[in-house]
Enzyme design. Structure first.
Site, PDB file in Angstrom:
ATOM      1  N   GLU A  44       0.782  -1.168  -0.004  1.00 37.45           N
ATOM      2  CA  GLU A  44       0.020   0.093   0.102  1.00 37.45           C
ATOM      3  C   GLU A  44       0.778   1.270  -0.155  1.00 37.45           C
ATOM      4  O   GLU A  44       0.296   2.363  -0.247  1.00 37.45           O
ATOM      5  CB  GLU A  44      -0.860   0.008   1.157  1.00 37.45           C
ATOM      6  CG  GLU A  44      -1.946  -1.056   1.041  1.00 37.45           C
ATOM      7  CD  GLU A  44      -3.123  -1.106   2.187  1.00 37.45           C
ATOM      8  OE1 GLU A  44      -2.796  -0.609   3.351  1.00 37.45           O
ATOM      9  OE2 GLU A  44      -4.146  -1.496   1.950  1.00 37.45           O
ATOM     10  N   GLU A  90       6.423 -21.878   8.020  1.00 37.79           N
ATOM     11  CA  GLU A  90       6.844 -21.020   9.208  1.00 37.79           C
ATOM     12  C   GLU A  90       7.941 -21.664  10.024  1.00 37.79           C
ATOM     13  O   GLU A  90       8.769 -21.090  10.676  1.00 37.79           O
ATOM     14  CB  GLU A  90       5.665 -20.451  10.131  1.00 37.79           C
ATOM     15  CG  GLU A  90       5.223 -21.644  10.989  1.00 37.79           C
ATOM     16  CD  GLU A  90       4.129 -20.872  12.036  1.00 37.79           C
ATOM     17  OE1 GLU A  90       4.337 -21.143  13.326  1.00 37.79           O
ATOM     18  OE2 GLU A  90       3.284 -20.532  11.590  1.00 37.79           O
TER      19      GLU A  90
END
Length: 303
Positions: free
Chosen positions: A86, A117
């Site tokens: 963004e 992960e």
């Protein structure tokens, strides 16, 4: 059966306020979620002094040519990707200034990918891009994610500035970080579901970090997004509105100034504020790191 790990972290504790949540009517479920969510801003407020120190240190690195690298898995990684993505349309952030590394890559953005992960070596591999002048921010609600540990280890080895954003203030990974941002969000309404309070806290911290960095780099003037990239009709309208709000001119004058500045908002703004030609305004901005405030301060006052 894959190996199991017993995670000891505040996010894994049971929340006594929600032990009967499965018996509540919908409105009370929502009220309970909302009540727990309302504690998050206070938790984040408590870590703002440390976050401010991180922002100031990161700005020094960026001005010297460094970049920011986020590393995370699951919700933490997705929030990091969102924040980095963004910044370009909002602040015209250069490509590569903020980079998000998500365990499992693009596939793991839309669905869970098994064991990514836990792959510390993958974190180390993806961190090979790091330089000594960079800023490395690991995000892990539990404070144990091996992928993040691997990335922070490489960051520390290469002399990068390192930070950890976590809901676990006693995380062992914290030893790898120059800055530990650890809001106390406590047990989740649904035990272990860190997409709730811990994730909300991470989003607020990322918002605060990246926005404060961009303000320090001169990507706003007053509270206006003067580096916004007009990629759609709404944003093109916003560019004109920003010029009008900042200078008091009518829409026709704003459109004319924008056209003369090659549709670049900052030179158009500086031209309207000072009456110097758009080309001179652009050169003055270039000489002052793109900061409208700094460029204005360099113009001698008229008598």
């Amino acid at each position: 059966m894959e190996d199991a790990v017993n995670v000891s972290a505040p996010t894994e504790d049971r929340n006594p306020a929600s032990v009967h949540i499965d018996r509540l009517p919908t409105l009370e479920v929502l009220q309970l979620l909302n009540a727990e969510d309302s504690t998050v801003p206070t938790a984040v407020s408590a870590v703002l002094p440390e976050l401010a120190r991180l922002v100031d240190a990161a700005v020094v690195r960026i001005r010297a040519g460094g970049g920011v690298h986020y590393f995370g898995a699951g919700t933490s990684g997705r929030l990091a990707v969102l924040d980095a993505a963004e910044l370009m349309p909002t602040f015209n952030s250069p490509v590569g200034l903020f980079t998000a590394h998500h365990a499992g890559g693009a596939e793991a953005l839309l669905s869970a990918v098994e064991n990514v992960e836990d792959d510390e070596e993958a974190g180390r591999r993806e961190a090979q891009i790091l330089r000594s002048g960079d800023v490395v921010i690991g995000l892990t609600a539990s404070g144990r994610t091996p992928y993040v540990r691997g990335a922070l280890t490489v960051g520390r080895e290469r002399g990068a500035l390192t930070a950890l954003v976590t809901a676990h203030s006693e995380s062992e990974i914290g030893a790898l970080a120059d800055f530990v941002i650890a809001p106390t969000t406590g047990p989740e309404v649904v035990t272990g579901s860190t997409r709730l309070k811990a994730g909300t806290a991470q989003k607020l911290i990322l918002n605060g970090f990246s926005t404060s960095v961009m303000i320090a780099l001169g990507r706003t003037w007053s509270n206006l997004m003067v580096d916004v990239v007009a990629t759609n009709a709404k944003l093109r309208g916003r560019v004109v509105r920003i010029l009008r709000e900042a200078t008091g001119v009518d829409e026709e004058s704003a459109q004319k100034a924008l056209a003369e500045a090659g549709n670049e908002l900052k030179p158009a703004l500086l031209h309207l504020l000072t009456d110097i030609p758009a080309a001179d305004a652009r050169a003055l901005l270039d000489a002052h790191g793109g900061s409208v405030a700094a460029a204005l301060g360099a113009i001698p006052p008229t008598r």
